[in-house]
Write an enzyme that holds these catalytic residues in place. Sequence first.
Site, PDB file in Angstrom:
ATOM      1  N   ARG A  22      -8.174 -15.247  16.150  1.00  0.00           N
ATOM      2  CA  ARG A  22      -9.829 -16.207  17.191  1.00  0.00           C
ATOM      3  C   ARG A  22      -8.518 -17.485  17.440  1.00  0.00           C
ATOM      4  NH1 ARG A  22     -13.896 -19.033  13.317  1.00  0.00           N
ATOM      5  NH2 ARG A  22     -13.541 -16.846  12.061  1.00  0.00           N
ATOM      6  N   SER A 110     -18.024 -17.680  15.762  1.00  0.00           N
ATOM      7  CA  SER A 110     -18.658 -18.377  14.307  1.00  0.00           C
ATOM      8  C   SER A 110     -18.717 -19.760  14.831  1.00  0.00           C
ATOM      9  CB  SER A 110     -17.495 -18.483  13.271  1.00  0.00           C
ATOM     10  OG  SER A 110     -18.012 -18.486  12.127  1.00  0.00           O
ATOM     11  N   HIS A 111     -18.539 -19.860  13.921  1.00  0.00           N
ATOM     12  CA  HIS A 111     -18.801 -21.737  14.044  1.00  0.00           C
ATOM     13  C   HIS A 111     -18.233 -23.288  15.171  1.00  0.00           C
ATOM     14  CE1 HIS A 111     -15.199 -22.129  11.245  1.00  0.00           C
ATOM     15  NE2 HIS A 111     -15.809 -23.560  11.392  1.00  0.00           N
ATOM     16  N   LYS A 120     -13.906 -10.010  14.041  1.00  0.00           N
ATOM     17  CA  LYS A 120     -13.781  -9.820  12.325  1.00  0.00           C
ATOM     18  C   LYS A 120     -13.854  -8.277  13.106  1.00  0.00           C
ATOM     19  CE  LYS A 120     -16.231 -13.948  11.440  1.00  0.00           C
ATOM     20  NZ  LYS A 120     -17.798 -14.269  10.782  1.00  0.00           N
ATOM     21  N   ASP A 247     -25.468 -21.194  10.854  1.00  0.00           N
ATOM     22  CA  ASP A 247     -24.272 -21.038  12.110  1.00  0.00           C
ATOM     23  C   ASP A 247     -24.086 -19.846  13.257  1.00  0.00           C
ATOM     24  OD1 ASP A 247     -23.370 -19.038  10.766  1.00  0.00           O
ATOM     25  OD2 ASP A 247     -21.511 -19.408  10.855  1.00  0.00           O
ATOM     26  N   ASP A 249     -22.892 -17.289  14.291  1.00  0.00           N
ATOM     27  CA  ASP A 249     -22.927 -15.986  13.901  1.00  0.00           C
ATOM     28  C   ASP A 249     -24.050 -15.422  13.231  1.00  0.00           C
ATOM     29  OD1 ASP A 249     -20.598 -16.961  12.145  1.00  0.00           O
ATOM     30  OD2 ASP A 249     -19.892 -14.367  12.262  1.00  0.00           O
ATOM     31  N   ASP A 251     -23.484 -15.518   9.640  1.00  0.00           N
ATOM     32  CA  ASP A 251     -22.774 -15.393   7.765  1.00  0.00           C
ATOM     33  C   ASP A 251     -23.134 -16.321   7.424  1.00  0.00           C
ATOM     34  OD1 ASP A 251     -20.805 -16.674   9.128  1.00  0.00           O
ATOM     35  OD2 ASP A 251     -19.612 -15.065   9.421  1.00  0.00           O
ATOM     36  N   ARG A 252     -23.223 -17.831   8.332  1.00  0.00           N
ATOM     37  CA  ARG A 252     -23.864 -19.283   6.807  1.00  0.00           C
ATOM     38  C   ARG A 252     -25.163 -19.980   7.018  1.00  0.00           C
ATOM     39  NH1 ARG A 252     -19.515 -22.459   7.697  1.00  0.00           N
ATOM     40  NH2 ARG A 252     -19.633 -22.499   9.955  1.00  0.00           N
ATOM     41  N   GLU A 329     -18.466 -18.807  -0.799  1.00  0.00           N
ATOM     42  CA  GLU A 329     -18.022 -20.602  -0.490  1.00  0.00           C
ATOM     43  C   GLU A 329     -18.604 -21.609  -0.220  1.00  0.00           C
ATOM     44  OE1 GLU A 329     -14.162 -19.296   2.404  1.00  0.00           O
ATOM     45  OE2 GLU A 329     -15.694 -17.410   3.294  1.00  0.00           O
ATOM     46  N   SER A 331     -18.181 -23.263   2.531  1.00  0.00           N
ATOM     47  CA  SER A 331     -18.622 -22.679   3.581  1.00  0.00           C
ATOM     48  C   SER A 331     -20.255 -23.043   4.324  1.00  0.00           C
ATOM     49  CB  SER A 331     -17.356 -22.352   4.588  1.00  0.00           C
ATOM     50  OG  SER A 331     -17.293 -20.836   4.385  1.00  0.00           O
ATOM     51  N   HIS A 333     -20.836 -19.352   3.561  1.00  0.00           N
ATOM     52  CA  HIS A 333     -20.740 -17.476   3.292  1.00  0.00           C
ATOM     53  C   HIS A 333     -20.856 -17.267   1.450  1.00  0.00           C
ATOM     54  CE1 HIS A 333     -18.020 -17.166   7.139  1.00  0.00           C
ATOM     55  NE2 HIS A 333     -17.486 -18.046   6.304  1.00  0.00           N
TER      56      HIS A 333
END
Length: 466
Positions: A22, A110-111, A120, A247, A249, A251-252, A329, A331, A333
């Site tokens: 990234r 992502s975020h 990823k 977020d 993408d 995944d959160r 997580e 965050s 996830h």
Amino acid sequence: MAPQGKDKLLVSRNIFRAYDIRGKYPEEINSDVFNQIGLAIGTKISSKNSDPVIICRDGRNSSKNLTDSLIDALVKCGITVIDIGELPTPLMNFSLHKLNIKNGLMVTGSHNPKNYNGVKIVIDNVTIYGEYIQGLYDLIDKQEFVKTDKVGSYIQDMSVADEYIRHVEDNIKINSKLKVVIDCGNGITGPIVNGVCEAFNLNHKIINETIDGDFPNHPPDPTDPNNLQQIRQVIRECEGDLGIAFDGDGDRMILIMKNGEIIWPDQLMIIFSQQILKSRKGRIVFDIKCSKHLHDSILKSGGEPIVSRTGHSFIKKSMIENDAILGGEMSGHIFFNDKWFGFDDGVYAFLRIMEILSIEKEYNKIFDDLPQSTTTPEIAIEFKQNNHFTFMNKFVKLAEFSDCQKIDIDGLKVIYDDGWGLIRCSNTTSCIVLRFEADDKNSMNRIQSKFRDAMLKIDKDLEIPF
């Protein structure tokens, strides 16, 4: 196949992070760099298996261009590429299971802010991290790419979204009249979230549904309370019962109550673990940033708590090693492995909490019963040119804390009888990240003061926001 010697493209090692690649676009990440990354990934995959590669992308302005560069490089490596289009990261992971394929790439920032992007990587059924990502850099640096006369192929498969919706319909049962406000943040989740809400006949209102890589309303990071002001206002205006923010993408996710209070992911993990452990005992993995109450709740419910390093790759690795039934997580996830596939999926987590809330007549009681303490969100302090790693190394060696327990699997977590503080390096931005939890405000102030003093001893000019 690649430039050599003085004409060799310079690729920054700094973009090869702990659990993905990234960086800033176009200074660090661009089509030329991604072509080199694609050659390295293709080389690594061809040494592991002969499966195709599933490739997916988010809605950032640079993602299509970067994806095309990856595809071009992979085909040159003799690999078949299956392009599933513009979808959330969880649908890339879902497609690997659905199509029984071992390799997948998700082009996403992502975020992170709009000028970031990355990828990823799943190779041979493993989300690669750490030394394996650094190994890709070494292949690029040495230009040691696979040489083959075989030419790969390119296939498009636009059926994954419909398959995903059908699958979650079979997996989850929701019977709820609760009105939920959903903020897609102009990320990639808008179309799929609209589809699942209609499939479950949810009473819903979606804001920022349109995919827009400029993120005109707010940055795509729901863990920053500043980015939740809009959804809080809409919840009030439309008299919603709760809110969900995704977020960039997908995944959160973050949950917001009717009164605007945030239910943080470690609190959600308490709810999920209690529900799952009622019918199935097992291990539950969570990252070092999570509340002490999650650890205690898992034990009380008959489960076994396992602490992990922060990062989706590390959580997945720990879940596999411990045969865990749930992971999460701070965050946002959350990884369900009880009746789902064990990857992080914000959309699925949203549906699972709606399933739980639809069972309870007094849905607010679920949140009201959560154990309380004084906590902070993640506090980020920015450093230039990845100097946060240098600072962190000095801090771990020189900082002095007494009458406490220390955990150093990821930065340094200092645990007292009445609370804890954590300091660690972000692996996605050039920041030091801190979080604190305490029994009360006085304990919080004392612990933060100890960290502030220790940090200023390392760098007296550091601006510390607490």
